[in-house]
Enzyme design. Structure first.
Site, PDB file in Angstrom:
ATOM      1  CG  HIS A   1      -1.959   0.834   1.238  1.00  0.00           C
ATOM      2  ND1 HIS A   1      -1.786   2.199   1.319  1.00  0.00           N
ATOM      3  CD2 HIS A   1      -3.289   0.734   1.129  1.00  0.00           C
ATOM      4  CE1 HIS A   1      -2.739   2.898   1.264  1.00  0.00           C
ATOM      5  NE2 HIS A   1      -3.992   2.041   1.195  1.00  0.00           N
TER       6      HIS A   1
ATOM      7  NE  ARG B   1      -3.243   8.174  -1.480  1.00  0.00           N
ATOM      8  CZ  ARG B   1      -3.341   6.658  -1.961  1.00  0.00           C
ATOM      9  NH1 ARG B   1      -3.142   6.497  -3.212  1.00  0.00           N
ATOM     10  NH2 ARG B   1      -3.350   5.664  -1.257  1.00  0.00           N
TER      11      ARG B   1
END
Lengths: 247, 603
Positions: free
Chosen positions: B236, B256
């Site tokens: 990740h 994000r």
């Protein structure tokens, strides 16, 4: 390398004592880091529970310097390091070994609470409509990670050992989440009065203080439930008026 | 034979995260008796850590979404080595699985018109993730748990399975031990569902808990099942990097999705520098457009921070390697900047990302509403797993099923964020359904007492007085080695070294010592976990060697390009007769023409 001293409770079924360990510490360490480091380097069989190490699973509950805490969210720099940090298991539950306690009672309590029972769907495709405003308070309760620290600190359980009679703050929050769920149709007020003995809570708010998820347990969950119980069973005027109101 | 307690169920489910719980609920609904075995306490499984949401094309936020777009996004994200049938079933069934959770009490965030709200995530064309702030996994596991405890399922908490038992070719149950007293349990079952999650503890920097030791992968492998795609380990892009003690803890992609941006130490928004051709048409080419996308402007394309995880992780590694990293070896992830755009930034961040706010505040003394976070890649998810039939989730062993992270197929070479939670539900349900069906249609099984005896002795071996090695040290050495040699950037010679070192670690494991007695003994548990970790580590290294290209999560420094001819197969490993690990290639079946059409249509 900086080191620190820890006094960890070691023993079985309540019989045991504190054992002192010294271990090196680095910046940002939490109590769980130190305990796991001691486990890996000095005491391979040290029993303790943990999973996520990020305050999300509620497994590593313990009493750190006498305060109920999640070990993974307790920074060492928040504790006085001039004397050993004591870590012991939660006291409201039977000891298994070292820092692990038998919390199975909690699982039994939950099973007895009437489950979620939604109303018929609002739309033809089987879905419901709820506004964010109406789910906000339930979402607060559903943040609970079931660390059982609130149970540990509740004097009804911790000091008076009334596990048979009282479900404790965790499950009052659980009941509140169901009772205040916009879709739920069941009624748990009688159970709360008679079986859960909500009246035993005298609102000292210790549970709210220790909640790592910052759930306002007493004010937002327990007191409104108490009010509902009172409305339902102890207020003749309101009871009469209720005949003309929705649930 | 050492003493043990016996249990009998039609179906046992091993693992009680999202997939295991969903499988148990479904099997129980089919009218068979079900035992659910969890390694930790119920409700503590790794699903609880999922943050961002579950992907389902319910089109509540963008009416252009439908299963075809979701299918096509999943295949694209997986670089087309996915099991396309699973990708189709997943995209079609995820909406029902999400709605079902609501019927069981889940309380998702809402749209203004009262429906389930959906958010943006990497690789998803439209806002698709049903979520609850950034604690969606908790909502999901709690909903399944609170529903599941009323379905007549027998739950075995803090019980660890050490071997699958067989009756001829067929699975017949499992041997396990319960932690508190250290007593062995024999579970006799007509069908077994593995839902044990991933393998993240094979690496040093990981977002995974201690439980993630590849148990299901290893149990299945040693019982004779095939594993596939083991080279595809998802790193990740955003784990915490500082302070050292929190390194690896996940920072949700939701940051994000809500407008967070990645910057290097020169303040450059480096994600604009390298946008893969496959995604050029779907990606914003300027910051303004990217921002508009995160705020729901349907005419805007998504910002490059929301490209797939494999790509974002590699860009971050590039910045760090080329000297543009942050002081503690990461890059900057900034959500605080949105205050330039919205007056309510602080309240908005706290509402949409509450656990990120607390995580950074408590663990790193960082207020994410005011300053950027430092982040870097962390081992997060295993795309590879037990080879299963797409519809039934049955492995190559009759009666043995697998679902969720320990199964393989849906995600191909790279999983899209949000596709894991929906995977757990869709294929957990299917595994439960078909395991129950298998149990109903097939007669009883016989437990092989000699096997029970043998496996019990093996499990007790760490207590032998002659043993001397600390199992935690072996585990730490393995993690360090895998991180260095089979990590995010790979090359052949290092991986060959890794395979050799795994051989050495096997030898040390045969000397791993559990001190004390069998009661609640994590040292013993760690010694037993080693076999699983070594098995999956070897499978990862050998599969990664076999795939001589860079695709999705696998980045080979010695083969940096993607090779079209290597898109035609999956790498499979199996235990050979002589006990060695056999690596082969399995040709991917030709995609159904109508699905191929959909992919073309979606561009």
């Amino acid at each position: 390398m900086k080191t620190a001293r820890f006094k960890l409770w070691r023993g079985e079924r309540g019989e045991g004592d504190f054992v002192e360990y010294e271990t090196k510490i680095t910046e940002g360490m939490v109590v769980l880091d130190a305990v796991l480091q001691i486990q890996a380097e000095q005491a391979n069989d040290l029993a303790c529970r943990w999973n996520c190490k990020a305050g999300k699973c509620g497994s590593c509950s313990a009493e750190v310097n006498g305060m109920p805490k999640l070990m993974c969210m307790t920074r060492l720099n928040s504790l006085p390091m001039d004397k050993p940090v004591t870590v012991e298991p939660m006291r409201a539950f039977p000891s298994i070994r070292d820092l692990a306690t038998d919390v199975s009672w909690n699982y039994g309590v939950k099973e007895k609470i009437r489950p979620f029972a939604p109303r018929e769907p609002d739309a033809e495709d089987g879905t419901w409509r709820m506004s964010q405003k109406d789910v906000d308070r339930v979402q607060e309760f559903r943040k609970c990670i079931e660390c059982f620290l609130c149970q540990d600190v509740c004097h009804v359980l911790r000091d008076h050992h009334m596990h048979e009679d009282f479900i404790g703050p965790r499950f009052l929050v659980y009941a509140a989440a169901l009772e205040m769920h916009p879709l739920d149709t069941d009624d748990r007020l009688k159970d709360l009065k008679d079986d859960s003995n909500i009246g035993l809570c005298n609102i000292t708010k210790c549970c709210t203080k220790v909640c790592p998820e910052h759930i306002t347990i007493t004010d937002n969950a327990i007191i409104p439930l108490k009010e509902r119980v009172v409305d339902e069973f102890y207020d003749p005027v309101k009871k009469f008026l209720k005949l003309f109101r929705r649930k | 034979m050492p003493e043990h307690d016996s249990f009998e169920h039609d179906v046992i489910v091993i693992g009680a995260g999202g997939a295991g719980l969903r499988a148990a609920i479904e099997a129980s609904a089919q009218g068979v008796s079900v035992g659910l075995i969890c390694k930790s306490l119920l409700g503590k499984a790794h699903t609880v850590m999922a943050e961002g949401g579950m992907a389902a094309a319910i089109a509540n936020v963008d009416e252009r979404d439908n299963w075809k777009v979701h299918f096509s996004d999943t295949m694209r994200g997986g670089q087309y080595v996915n099991n396309w049938k699973m990708a189709e079933l997943h995209a079609k069934e995820a909406p029902d699985r999400v709605r079902e959770l609501e019927a069981w009490g889940a309380v998702f965030d809402r749209t203004p018109d009262g429906k389930i709200l959906q958010r943006n995530f990497g690789g998803h064309k439209y806002p698709r993730l049903a979520h609850v702030g950034d604690r969606t996994g908790l909502e999901m596991i709690r909903t399944l748990q609170d529903h599941g405890i009323h379905q007549g399922i027998e739950v075995h908490m803090e019980v660890t399975v050490v071997a699958l038992l067989k009756d001829g070719d067929r699975v017949a149950g499992a041997l396990a031990y319960e932690r508190e007293k250290g007593r062995f349990r024999v579970f006799k079952a007509k069908a077994v569902v593995l839902a044990t999650g991933g393998v993240g503890r094979a690496f040093k920097i990981s977002s995974n808990s201690w439980e993630y030791t590849g148990d299901g992968h290893s149990l299945a492998y040693h019982a004779g099942a095939e594993l596939q795609d083991m080279e595809f380990v998802q790193f990740h892009p955003t784990g915490m990097v500082f302070p050292p003690s929190v390194r690896g803890i996940l920072v949700t992609e939701g940051v994000r999705g809500e407008g967070g941006i990645l910057k290097n130490n020169r303040g450059e928004r480096f994600m604009f520098d390298d946008i893969p051709d496959l995604y050029k048409d779907q990606t914003a080419d300027n910051p303004e457009e990217g921002w508009r996308y995160t705020q729901g402007d349907k005419s805007a394309r998504r910002p490059p921070e929301l490209l797939t995880r494999d790509h974002v992780a590699r860009c971050i590694v590039r910045e760090i390697r080329e000297g543009r990293g942050s002081p503690n070896g990461g890059v900057f992830l900034d959500i605080a900047w949105i205050k330039e755009k919205r007056g309510d930034a602080e309240a908005h961040i706290k509402k949409k990302l509450p656990s990120m706010y607390h995580q950074f505040k408590q663990l790193a003394d960082i207020d994410i509403t005011k300053e950027p976070m430092e982040v870097g890649p962390t081992t997060h998810y295993m795309m590879g797993g037990i080879r299963v039939d797409a519809e039934t989730q049955m492995s190559t062993i009759p009666g043995l099923f697998a679902a969720g992270e320990c199964a393989v197929g849906l995600h191909g070479a790279n999983r899209l964020g949000g596709n894991s939670l929906s995977d757990l539900l869709v294929f957990g349900k299917r595994a439960g359904e078909f395991a129950a069906k298998f149990a109903a249609e097939n007669g009883g099984v016989t437990i092989d007492n000699a096997q029970v005896d043998d496996e019990t002795k093996k499990a007790l071996a760490p207590f032998e007085a002659s043993r001397t090695e600390n199992p935690y040290e072996i585990q730490a050495d393995l993690q360090e080695m895998m991180q260095d040699k089979v990590g995010i950037v790979r090359k052949e010679e290092e991986m060959l070294e890794a395979v050799a070192e795994i051989g050495e670690l096997w030898k040390r494991t045969a000397n791993a010592k559990a001190p004390g007695n069998v009661e609640y003994n994590p040292g013993w548990h760690t010694a037993l976990d080693l076999e699983n970790l070594l098995t999956v580590s070897e499978a990862i290294a050998r599969s990664a060697i076999e795939r001589r290209e860079s695709r999705g999560a696998q980045f080979r420094e010695d083969y940096p390009e993607k090779k079209p001819e290597l898109a035609k197969f999956n790498v499979v490993v199996k235990k050979a007769e002589d006990g060695s690990m056999e690596v082969s290639r399995a040709t991917i079946p030709e995609i159904a023409p109508e699905l191929s059409e959909i992919i073309k249509e979606m561009g």
